[in-house]
Design an enzyme around this catalytic site. Structure first.
Site, PDB file in Angstrom:
ATOM      1  N   LEU A 162       0.717  -0.995  -0.053  1.00 20.15           N
ATOM      2  CA  LEU A 162      -0.029  -0.095  -0.537  1.00 20.15           C
ATOM      3  C   LEU A 162       0.962   1.116  -0.174  1.00 20.15           C
ATOM      4  O   LEU A 162       2.047   1.196   0.684  1.00 20.15           O
ATOM      5  CB  LEU A 162      -0.981   0.253   1.452  1.00 20.15           C
ATOM      6  N   ASP A 163       0.814   2.331  -0.679  1.00 15.71           N
ATOM      7  CA  ASP A 163       1.757   3.142  -0.757  1.00 15.71           C
ATOM      8  C   ASP A 163       1.322   3.706   0.516  1.00 15.71           C
ATOM      9  O   ASP A 163       0.523   3.768   1.802  1.00 15.71           O
ATOM     10  CB  ASP A 163       0.456   4.648  -1.641  1.00 15.71           C
TER      11      ASP A 163
END
Length: 355
Positions: A162-163
């Site tokens: 995930l960013d």
């Protein structure tokens, strides 16, 4: 809200004679009648699913495998019936990233994997500019000796990311077997298994129709980090599909336009920044997304002052991975995990819902 090579391949011999594990990490096997081909392929067939072929090749090249008492050294070494093959697994090396005591919201944990609800601001893996303070550092500290090693290194196995500023559910492997099994599920994108990934995003405006599919290939933009919709056949261009469902509309007008919407996105593929780029591509970037939605910031000026202040102060892309479903790599059980909107996104949602 909806929850919604020139040598032949080795022929495996399932009845390898005298397979012995003396508890020290050493295994001894005798090549049975009818077996032939490459050493690495034969060992991979005999020892699956415990060791992958790439891991066995690395062990051979490191001198950890002998044939008739002599170090093999080459993965392509040809085996013959009656050969005695010994493999010694070294103790997992300590990971290069140091463990750090970083708080984690743990949803589930066992000897094979750990599931967390990642907070905003946490980078997943050490890299340029982020060598410390990452999820990997946190997991090395938290898991300790329960990490049996990924590729011979005592580290967590990252199978998806995930960013930094995206929150939500992530699964991480603790050993090689779990890592391979989970990686295969993510590579399959749920086409033949139970894998599901769903996100909640708060976007500008209202996408056309309550449901839709964005089918647009993605590749690098002008720099190595940003992504863009690309129609060429460049080496970095990858097929990408996102399905969306509009769950809530805020300040909806008679002409069916709206100030913003809560959208559920489900991934058919998993590309870097996929949801962020796809939603911006159809004209509805995520609120707070400076990379792909910076041109929409002035839209906040049309909102009432109290709501405008909350929207303009929102510090990140409004994206949350709320659902993850996958098959447990050891038990085969289908596991389902959800995480509610984090406080900052819920505060933003409530402000917009008051319009």
């Amino acid at each position: 809200m909806k929850n919604a090579t020139p040598f032949t391949e080795a022929k495996p011999n399932r009845e390898a004679q005298g397979a012995v594990d003396d508890g020290s990490g050493r295994q001894s096997l005798v090549v049975g009648e009818g077996a032939s081909g490459r050493l690495d392929a034969w060992l991979a067939a005999e020892l699956e699913p415990d060791l992958s072929r790439s891991r066995i090749k690395a062990l051979i090249e490191a001198g950890a495998v002998t044939v008739n008492g002599m170090a093999a050294r080459q993965a392509r070494h040809k085996i013959s019936p009656g050969d005695t093959v010994e493999l010694t697994l070294p103790e997992p090396e300590d990971a290069e990233p140091a463990g750090e005591d970083i708080p984690l919201d743990i949803l589930y944990e066992d000897s094979d994997l750990i599931v967390i609800n990642k907070q905003a601001g946490l980078v997943v893996h050490p890299g340029a500019g982020n060598w410390t303070g990452t999820l990997v550092n946190a997991l090395i500290h938290h898991c300790g000796d329960s990490l049996s090693g990924i590729g011979g290194v005592r580290r967590p196995g990252i199978v998806h990311r995930l960013d930094r500023d995206t929150t939500g559910v992530m699964v991480v492997a603790k050993n090689d077997l779990a890592h391979r099994h989970l990686a295969e599920q993510f590579a399959d994108h749920g086409l033949t298994g139970p894998l599901e990934r769903a996100y909640q995003a708060i976007v500008w405006g209202k996408p056309q129709g309550l449901r839709g599919t964005i089918n647009a290939s993605l590749g690098r933009a002008r720099d190595r980090i940003r992504r863009a919709v690309r129609e060429d056949n460049g080496d970095d261009v990858r097929h990408a599909v996102t399905h969306y469902l509009v769950c809530e509309r805020y300040d909806e007008k008679p002409d069916s336009t709206a100030a913003a919407s809560l959208v559920e996105c489900r991934l058919e593929t998993g590309r870097t920044h996929q949801i962020r780029v796809h939603m911006a591509h159809i004209g509805h970037p995520l609120i707070g997304d400076a990379e792909y939605g910076g041109g929409f910031r002035t839209k906040a000026n049309r909102l009432p002052e109290q709501v405008r202040d909350i929207v303009t102060a929102f510090p990140r892309q409004a994206l949350h991975a709320f659902l993850l479903v996958f098959e447990h790599p050891a038990s085969g059980e289908t596991l389902r995990f959800t995480a509610p909107l984090p406080d900052d996104m819920e505060h933003l949602r409530r402000a917009l819902a008051s319009l």
